[in-house]
Write an enzyme that holds these catalytic residues in place. Structure first.
Site, PDB file in Angstrom:
ATOM      1  N   GLU A  51       7.527 -12.223  24.827  1.00 57.85           N
ATOM      2  CA  GLU A  51       7.821 -12.127  26.259  1.00 57.85           C
ATOM      3  C   GLU A  51       7.303 -10.832  26.870  1.00 57.85           C
ATOM      4  O   GLU A  51       6.880 -10.823  28.029  1.00 57.85           O
ATOM      5  CB  GLU A  51       9.325 -12.247  26.504  1.00 57.85           C
ATOM      6  CG  GLU A  51       9.904 -13.620  26.221  1.00 57.85           C
ATOM      7  CD  GLU A  51      10.402 -13.793  24.797  1.00 57.85           C
ATOM      8  OE1 GLU A  51      11.035 -14.828  24.520  1.00 57.85           O
ATOM      9  OE2 GLU A  51      10.152 -12.893  23.965  1.00 57.85           O
ATOM     10  N   PHE A 113      26.173 -18.204  23.991  1.00 56.24           N
ATOM     11  CA  PHE A 113      24.957 -18.029  23.206  1.00 56.24           C
ATOM     12  C   PHE A 113      23.784 -17.696  24.121  1.00 56.24           C
ATOM     13  O   PHE A 113      23.528 -18.378  25.100  1.00 56.24           O
ATOM     14  CB  PHE A 113      24.654 -19.309  22.424  1.00 56.24           C
ATOM     15  CG  PHE A 113      23.376 -19.260  21.631  1.00 56.24           C
ATOM     16  CD1 PHE A 113      23.245 -18.400  20.551  1.00 56.24           C
ATOM     17  CD2 PHE A 113      22.298 -20.054  21.975  1.00 56.24           C
ATOM     18  CE1 PHE A 113      22.065 -18.332  19.818  1.00 56.24           C
ATOM     19  CE2 PHE A 113      21.110 -20.003  21.269  1.00 56.24           C
ATOM     20  CZ  PHE A 113      20.996 -19.140  20.179  1.00 56.24           C
ATOM     21  N   GLN A 114      23.102 -16.621  23.800  1.00 55.99           N
ATOM     22  CA  GLN A 114      21.943 -16.120  24.545  1.00 55.99           C
ATOM     23  C   GLN A 114      22.274 -15.846  26.020  1.00 55.99           C
ATOM     24  O   GLN A 114      21.439 -16.048  26.907  1.00 55.99           O
ATOM     25  CB  GLN A 114      20.753 -17.082  24.421  1.00 55.99           C
ATOM     26  CG  GLN A 114      20.146 -17.088  23.022  1.00 55.99           C
ATOM     27  CD  GLN A 114      18.800 -17.755  22.932  1.00 55.99           C
ATOM     28  OE1 GLN A 114      18.468 -18.640  23.721  1.00 55.99           O
ATOM     29  NE2 GLN A 114      17.994 -17.351  21.961  1.00 55.99           N
ATOM     30  N   LYS A 163      20.882 -22.702  33.959  1.00 62.62           N
ATOM     31  CA  LYS A 163      20.238 -23.908  33.461  1.00 62.62           C
ATOM     32  C   LYS A 163      20.672 -25.155  34.233  1.00 62.62           C
ATOM     33  O   LYS A 163      19.847 -26.037  34.513  1.00 62.62           O
ATOM     34  CB  LYS A 163      20.516 -24.084  31.970  1.00 62.62           C
ATOM     35  CG  LYS A 163      19.766 -25.271  31.367  1.00 62.62           C
ATOM     36  CD  LYS A 163      19.925 -25.371  29.873  1.00 62.62           C
ATOM     37  CE  LYS A 163      19.108 -26.557  29.340  1.00 62.62           C
ATOM     38  NZ  LYS A 163      19.226 -26.696  27.876  1.00 62.62           N
ATOM     39  N   MET A 468      -1.728  11.697  20.845  1.00 62.56           N
ATOM     40  CA  MET A 468      -1.243  12.595  21.876  1.00 62.56           C
ATOM     41  C   MET A 468      -0.020  13.365  21.412  1.00 62.56           C
ATOM     42  O   MET A 468       0.102  14.574  21.670  1.00 62.56           O
ATOM     43  CB  MET A 468      -0.920  11.824  23.161  1.00 62.56           C
ATOM     44  CG  MET A 468      -0.575  12.735  24.343  1.00 62.56           C
ATOM     45  SD  MET A 468      -1.957  13.792  24.855  1.00 62.56           S
ATOM     46  CE  MET A 468      -2.805  12.695  25.985  1.00 62.56           C
TER      47      MET A 468
END
Length: 555
Positions: A51, A113-114, A163, A468
């Site tokens: 993602e 969940f999630q 959802k 760096m």
């Protein structure tokens, strides 16, 4: 007509002429992905490997095209994986709409969940965000999200959709998107006249052009202002390309890694004009010693930026393009300028230098990339030494030509951004200048480039260290190299080939041109060129922390 929430989302994307969306599916966005499947002839979905890669690709697409970039992720970890990319876009004022799935409304707040409060998490790094719990509000929220992302100072907007909303059915009516109005000038004629008088009376004016010039589409006005008044121009990192890097009045970067010419000019100027820049710490360093003899004029669309980091004597908050047009009509034309002549002589006296000793150096590699692409490529970067070398050496002459994470400094940004930029600008060659430390972070996006036959080039400046950070450790921490050596034996050529890309190894200067020519000829496969460079090559100039920008370390 009656549509599901998922179908309404697709229709709203089509209303806004979205042709590409970058994302990764999951349970909370299954309805959306089902609708995307049915709309595949209208909207191209790019399945990234992660993602974060989707958010960086949407960002690169937006920077390269000027359109709103769109990314999509599921709830919970899918949404949180977008956060770094959203924050990157926020810091650099990039228009983006990030769409996330959420658990059903009945499960909100129950540690389902999630489930994660993504609107709460992203509130500090979005221009605005929403959670959609009612399908009847979905279309208007999406339309507003696109408007906010583009209006004024651009930025990312997040839309979190439950959802059950994507499954619910309601009436949908197609609408023409609300056009983003051309902002009024925002300043009075008296303020314009005063600013013009100040410019006309100054003997040593100097311009710093930032990313806001490109966002405003004010590149031509900037050039006219500079040439009419013979005013030298430097860029911030985000401003590269807003003023031609080949122009004799261009002095390069300013600040921590600015050229000696730029930093001396700032220190000796009597009028410092910042346009579309925000006076970050990397530009001003020691604020008490920045432009000590100059009055400060600041032109910016965002009034919150004016006076935030430095005292401003002549604030001009408004439409940059219109303000510059008004100033150009009011300022006197200068046929010659001792100050400009002095700046030009400094450029000859203090050029960027590097060793030319038969060893493969990053400076030589960037010079050859510039020559072989005829200065016409889009360059994306990772973050670190590779980023600054790319900024210093390649000469940018067009807007949206240099794409890099400036404000957040996101390692792992460049590859996803390169893919997004190449998809958005298929007529251009897009090259990601990378360091091996940054490249490791999101290198799985090579699979994305291979799958979609995106012919990007990764110029991997491989020094086997976090360059760096190691440079800082050597210069400012008595060479205590703590956790900056990453010589892990990774064969990047074999790795590229394992993904299905072309891998090329380069160890000598005489191999550079052949490798680049081969890469530039690739039409449907990404190419990774592993340039083996010395771990002790450094970025110069550099201003030590806390020092005025006139006190540079050059070697």
């Amino acid at each position: 007509m009656k549509l599901t929430g998922a179908q309404i989302l697709i229709e709203c994307l089509k209303e806004h002429n979205v042709d590409t969306i970058f994302g990764f599916p999951g349970g909370a966005v299954l309805n959306i992905y089902d609708a995307l499947y049915k709309a595949k002839d209208d909207i191209r979905h790019i399945l990234t490997s992660h993602e974060q890669g989707a958010s960086h690709a949407a960002d690169g697409y937006a920077r390269a095209t000027g359109k709103v970039g769109v990314c999509l992720a599921t709830s919970g970890p899918g949404a949180t994986n977008l956060v770094t990319g959203i924050a990157t876009a926020y810091m650099d004022s990039v228009p983006m709409v990030a769409i996330t799935g959420q658990v059903t409304t009945a499960l909100l707040g129950k540690d389902s969940f999630q489930e994660v409060d993504i609107t709460g998490i992203t509130m500090p790094v979005t221009k605005h965000n929403y959670i959609v719990k009612d399908v009847e509000k979905l279309a208007d929220i999406l339309r507003e999200a696109f408007y906010i992302a583009k209006e004024g100072r651009p930025g990312p907007v997040l839309v979190d959709i439950c959802k059950d909303v994507t499954a619910a059915i309601t009436e949908y009516e197609k609408k023409t998107p609300k056009s983003v109005p051309d902002r009024p000038i925002g300043v009075t004629q008296e303020e314009i006249d005063r600013a013009a008088d100040v410019i006309n009376s100054s003997k040593c004016p100097f311009i710093l052009a930032g990313g806001g010039v490109t966002i405003a589409g004010a590149n031509e006005e900037l050039l006219k202002l500079s040439e009419k008044c013979k005013i030298p121009v430097a860029n911030t990192l985000m401003g590269l390309g807003s003023f031609p890097g080949t122009n004799e009045l261009f002095t390069g970067l300013t600040g921590m890694h600015g050229t000696r010419t730029s930093n001396l000019a700032v220190s000796e100027s009597d009028l410092f004009i910042a346009i579309g820049a925000r006076f970050s710490d990397r530009v001003i360093s020691n604020v008490k010693k920045f432009a000590p003899d100059a009055k400060i004029m600041h032109i910016d669309i965002d009034p919150a930026e004016i006076g935030k980091n430095i005292v401003v004597h002549y604030p001009l908050s408004g439409n940059i393009k219109k303000i510059l047009k008004q100033l150009i009509s009011k300022i006197d034309k200068r046929k010659s300028s001792e100050w400009a002549d002095k700046i030009i002589s400094w450029k000859k006296e203090f050029p960027l230098k590097y060793q030319n000793d038969g060893v493969l150096r990053p400076h030589y590699i960037l010079e050859r990339i510039y020559e072989l692409t005829k200065g016409d490529a889009i360059i994306t970067t990772e973050v670190g030494q590779n980023q600054i070398w790319a900024a210093q050496i390649y000469k940018y002459t067009n807007q949206r030509q240099f794409i890099s994470s400036g404000g957040l400094g996101t390692m792992g940004f460049g590859l996803g951004a390169c893919i997004g930029a190449q998809i958005g600008r298929p007529e251009k060659k897009v090259i990601n200048v990378a360091g091996d430390g940054s490249f490791r972070m999101n290198l799985t996006e090579l699979a994305t480039a291979v799958e979609y036959k995106v012919p990007i080039i990764v110029a991997l400046l491989n020094n086997h260290v976090l360059g760096m950070v190691r440079q800082w450790q050597e210069l400012f921490y008595d060479s205590r190299f703590s956790s900056t050596t990453i010589d892990r034996g990774t064969n990047f050529v074999a790795l590229a080939e394992a993904f299905g890309a072309i891998g090329i190894n380069v160890t000598k200067p005489e191999e550079v041109d052949d490798a680049l020519k081969r890469a530039l000829e690739s039409k449907d496969r990404p190419v990774v060129i592993n340039f083996e460079i010395d771990r002790d090559d450094k970025v110069f100039p550099i201003v030590p922390p806390g020092a005025p920008i006139s006190e540079l370390i050059e070697e």
